[in-house]
Design an enzyme around this catalytic site. Structure first.
Site, short mmCIF file in Angstrom:
data_model
loop_
_atom_site.label_atom_id
_atom_site.label_comp_id
_atom_site.label_asym_id
_atom_site.label_seq_id
_atom_site.Cartn_x
_atom_site.Cartn_y
_atom_site.Cartn_z
N GLU A 29 0.93 -1.31 -0.14
CA GLU A 29 -0.04 0.02 -0.03
C GLU A 29 0.89 1.48 -0.05
O GLU A 29 1.67 1.54 0.80
CB GLU A 29 -0.92 -0.02 1.31
N GLU A 70 -4.91 -6.32 2.44
CA GLU A 70 -3.85 -7.40 2.96
C GLU A 70 -4.03 -8.88 2.50
O GLU A 70 -3.37 -9.59 1.89
CB GLU A 70 -3.55 -7.28 4.34
N PHE A 93 1.59 -1.73 8.62
CA PHE A 93 1.88 -2.23 10.08
C PHE A 93 1.69 -3.54 10.58
O PHE A 93 0.92 -4.22 9.71
CB PHE A 93 0.99 -1.28 10.73
N ASP A 95 0.46 -5.07 12.63
CA ASP A 95 -0.83 -5.17 13.19
C ASP A 95 -2.02 -5.62 12.28
O ASP A 95 -2.81 -6.19 12.53
CB ASP A 95 -1.35 -3.71 13.75
N PHE A 96 -1.73 -5.36 10.84
CA PHE A 96 -2.62 -5.53 10.00
C PHE A 96 -2.57 -7.00 9.54
O PHE A 96 -3.18 -7.64 8.72
CB PHE A 96 -2.49 -4.73 8.63
N HIS A 139 -1.74 0.21 16.01
CA HIS A 139 -0.59 0.19 14.95
C HIS A 139 0.68 0.42 15.59
O HIS A 139 1.53 0.83 15.03
CB HIS A 139 -0.77 1.83 14.30
#
Lengths: 335, 373
Positions: A29, A70, A93, A95-96, A139
């Site tokens: 991204e 993702e 991140f 976290d994703f 994040h």
């Protein structure tokens, strides 16, 4: 030798390997930043500027922005790797990872095994991790223990510009999937980095600093914290050795055991939460393999078992700091 | 005797300050010249500093754990007859002088990257004022200019010091093509034409000894003295396994085992030395370049270089320095030492006496240089 930033070291590694190997492609991204607009291509180079300039040099066939999915682009990268490309996918991140965890742990990590050793998955997933940027609980996490848990993934966490470049080049040349985690707070760190290509092997811990009273094991950004603690401890007459495993999978158990046996006191610093984390993992390994050499309990310095707070003062308290490391060291030296 | 200062040394260009990591003697202790008295840590290395004088350590100015800039006074050596007032005055005057020195620092080391043709460069470190008298430092196989960290300052007071990264080492380009040794010597000679006009005092270690001998054979009028430390080329004996293992070791532990063979006291191999060597060996093309140089040094019958004739023909002073515990290039038999060479054997030193016994080696080198003047 030039001093460059951690960010630039990563950019150099990507550029050198894309120039050397036409199979290396990138997706993620905002990698190209403002793609489609006149004159704004490459303006951004990803949320943290790591891929800046690469679009202009290698073109949109090899470096492309993806939709915000993702699930889709990590899956696409897996397929590209299976068919002979060497993709580098960027998770903005870590976290994703939740929305592409099936791709990573059930597909990518398992291909070699499920296909009887006949499939190769030369894929690098780059992702940022870590607290300190006032980005709140979704994040800022340190997910490396999760990936370390799965056989079939290699997990790399550089702590300085030199290692960042050499480990990323190694990751792109590796025939297995590599999770490459970059601490956001390290991007502006400067260090001496050679201009040309070189690789730092996986499973080879770095002895950051020699010492004889206590071994401090630290990963990623925590290496700097451990070094700061070691410098301060020296003023108190305590000589601390600092070891950076550099990769948590494979883990250089030999070096950790060698130094634990020699020194006898161990403190492990881990930015992740304490349960099932790297501090717990390394601590268990050392207790299992060299308990008789230990002269004191192994101490873990970790984040607390809470989400990362948004309040700046609480976030600062959340991340392990040098004072916490010093306190842990003194608790096992002055007993 | 006079009052002598113990100061923070400067090891390498980037060192600006050092931490006193240990005092190896206490205030009031008798110390002798060459005795290790203090351990200093820089960002790159930790090493013992040897006393430059004999006397009593009268005063510790910088305590263990404290940081001080390069050149700062950390201790004072004098004999018992010097009064405490004189020592106080010395410390006070030193502080002023040191501040002034930091402003100018005309002798600061600088790096020059010299184009030697065909796209190749040779990296040299220079130290000291421009001079017709150049001390040229040539390291050994696998080394670089940092081989001379504990020596270069001693020569810079009266000479210009030019330390060379041999091609394929440090920041110098590897040699391409077949005639590796002659090309390597040619590149070094071109670099010295630019960086060291005038007389050359060649100081070389191990494989660098063969390079020094070749330069002396080519330019006998320019070379004023030769000092070789454990050079190749005087016997057939050499530890070939060391060369092979040095090239193939890719990780810390095996490389540590290799590097430990260099020193009489293997515990002196620091992790910084191991890390620095690993970083060099990881660079693309370096293992191949090292293998090509190894093949010029050794074949199935042992050493290939022969420098005895060149040394014997040389009209200036020749000194040889050897550690009695050298496990890489063992001390040749007496009959293999040229008769015009003065041999000094350093006790309890291995293949790196310039690091293991730097004060003693520096004195021998300075004495040999002064013979030519």
């Amino acid at each position: 030798m030039a001093k460059i930033s951690f960010r630039q070291a990563l950019n150099d590694a990507l550029r050198l390997e894309m120039a050397r190997d036409p199979r290396v492609i990138m997706m993620g991204e905002d990698l190209t930043g403002g793609a489609g607009g006149n004159g704004v291509k490459d303006a951004w180079g990803g949320a943290f500027g790591v891929t800046r300039g690469l679009l202009g040099e290698f073109g949109p066939e090899r470096i492309r922005d993806t939709p915000i999915s993702e699930t889709a682009f990590i899956g696409a990268a897996a397929g590209a790797a299976l068919t002979g490309m060497r993709p580098v996918a960027e998770l903005m991140f870590v976290d994703f990872a939740g929305v592409c965890l099936d791709q990573i742990v059930n597909q990518i990590a398992k291909f070699r095994y499920m296909f009887g050793g006949r499939a190769r998955t030369p894929l690098v997933i780059r992702a940022t991790y870590g607290a300190g940027t006032r980005s709140a609980a979704q994040h800022t996490q340190a997910f490396y223990p999760i990936f370390t848990h799965f056989p079939g993934l290699k997990v790399v966490i550089p702590s300085n510009p030199y290692d960042a470049k050499g480990l990323l080049l190694q990751a792109m040349r590796d025939d297995d999937p590599v999770i490459f985690l970059e601490n956001k707070m390290l991007y502006d760190t400067m260090g001496e980095v050679p201009d040309g290509s070189y690789t730092v092997p996986f499973g080879e811990a770095k002895v950051v600093r020699d010492g004889k009273d206590v071994m401090i094991v630290a990963i990623g950004r925590m290496v700097k914290i451990a070094e700061e603690a070691a410098r301060k401890l020296q003023a108190d007459g305590i000589s601390a050795c600092v070891i950076d495993p550099r990769t948590t999978s494979p883990l250089d158990e030999d070096t950790l055991i060698e130094f634990a046996e020699e020194i006898g006191r161990v403190v492990i610093v881990d930015e992740a939460t304490p349960r099932c984390g790297m501090a717990a993992d390394i601590s268990a390994m050392l207790a299992d393999k060299c308990f008789d050499s230990l002269r004191a309990p192994i101490k873990m310095v970790t984040a607390p078992h809470t989400p990362v707070p948004y309040a700046p003062n609480l976030e600062d308290l959340y991340v392990p700091n040098a004072d916490a490391v010093i306190k842990a060291v003194k608790s096992i030296i002055e007993r | 005797m006079s009052i002598e200062a113990v100061t923070i040394p400067k090891w390498g260009m980037t060192m600006t300050e050092g931490i006193v990591s240990d005092w190896l003697v206490a205030e009031g202790d008798q110390v002798s010249r060459g005795q290790e008295i203090i351990e200093v840590e820089s960002t790159k290395t930790t090493n013992a500093v040897e006393s430059a004088a004999s006397g009593i350590l009268r005063r510790i100015v910088v305590e263990v754990g404290e940081t001080a800039p390069v050149g700062a006074l950390v201790g004072v050596i004098a004999d018992a007859s010097v009064s405490d007032e004189d020592i106080d005055a010395f410390i006070a005057s030193f502080a002023g002088a040191n501040g002034a020195e930091e402003e100018a620092d005309p002798n600061a080391a600088s790096i020059r990257v010299i184009d030697v043709g065909n796209g190749a460069v040779v990296n040299v470190l220079t130290l000291g004022a421009e001079s017709d008298s150049n001390v040229v430092l040539l390291h050994g196989f696998g080394g670089d200019v940092s081989t001379w960290l504990f020596n270069q300052d001693a020569f810079a007071q009266q000479n210009r010091v030019v330390a060379v990264d041999l091609p394929g080492h440090g920041a110098s380009t590897p040699i391409q093509g077949d005639d590796v040794f002659q090309s390597l010597v040619g590149s070094v000679e071109r670099a010295l034409e630019v960086s060291a006009p005038g007389k050359l005092h060649l100081v070389a270690h191990s494989f660098g000894g063969a390079v020094a001998a070749a330069i002396a054979a080519h330019q006998p009028d320019r070379v004023a003295s030769i000092t070789l430390i454990a050079p190749v080329g005087l016997s057939k004996d050499i530890n070939k396994d060391f060369l092979d293992d040095f090239i193939t070791a890719e990780r810390r532990k095996p490389l540590k085992d290799v590097l430990e063979r260099l020193l009489a006291d293997p515990s002196k191999i620091s992790n910084d030395m191991i890390e620095g060597t690993l970083r060099f060996k990881r660079l693309e093309g370096v293992p191949e370049a090292l293998a090509a140089i190894r093949d010029t040094i050794v074949d199935g019958d042992g050493q290939r270089h022969s420098i005895g004739g060149t040394l014997a023909d040389f009209s200036g002073p020749v000194a040889l320095i050897w550690g009695d515990k050298d496990k890489i290039v063992p001390l040749p038999e007496a009959s293999q030492i040229p008769s015009n060479a003065k041999l000094s054997v350093i006790e309890s030193a291995g293949h790196m006496p310039q690091m293991e016994a730097s004060s003693e080696v520096n004195s021998i080198i300075l004495a040999n240089i002064s013979k030519s003047l």
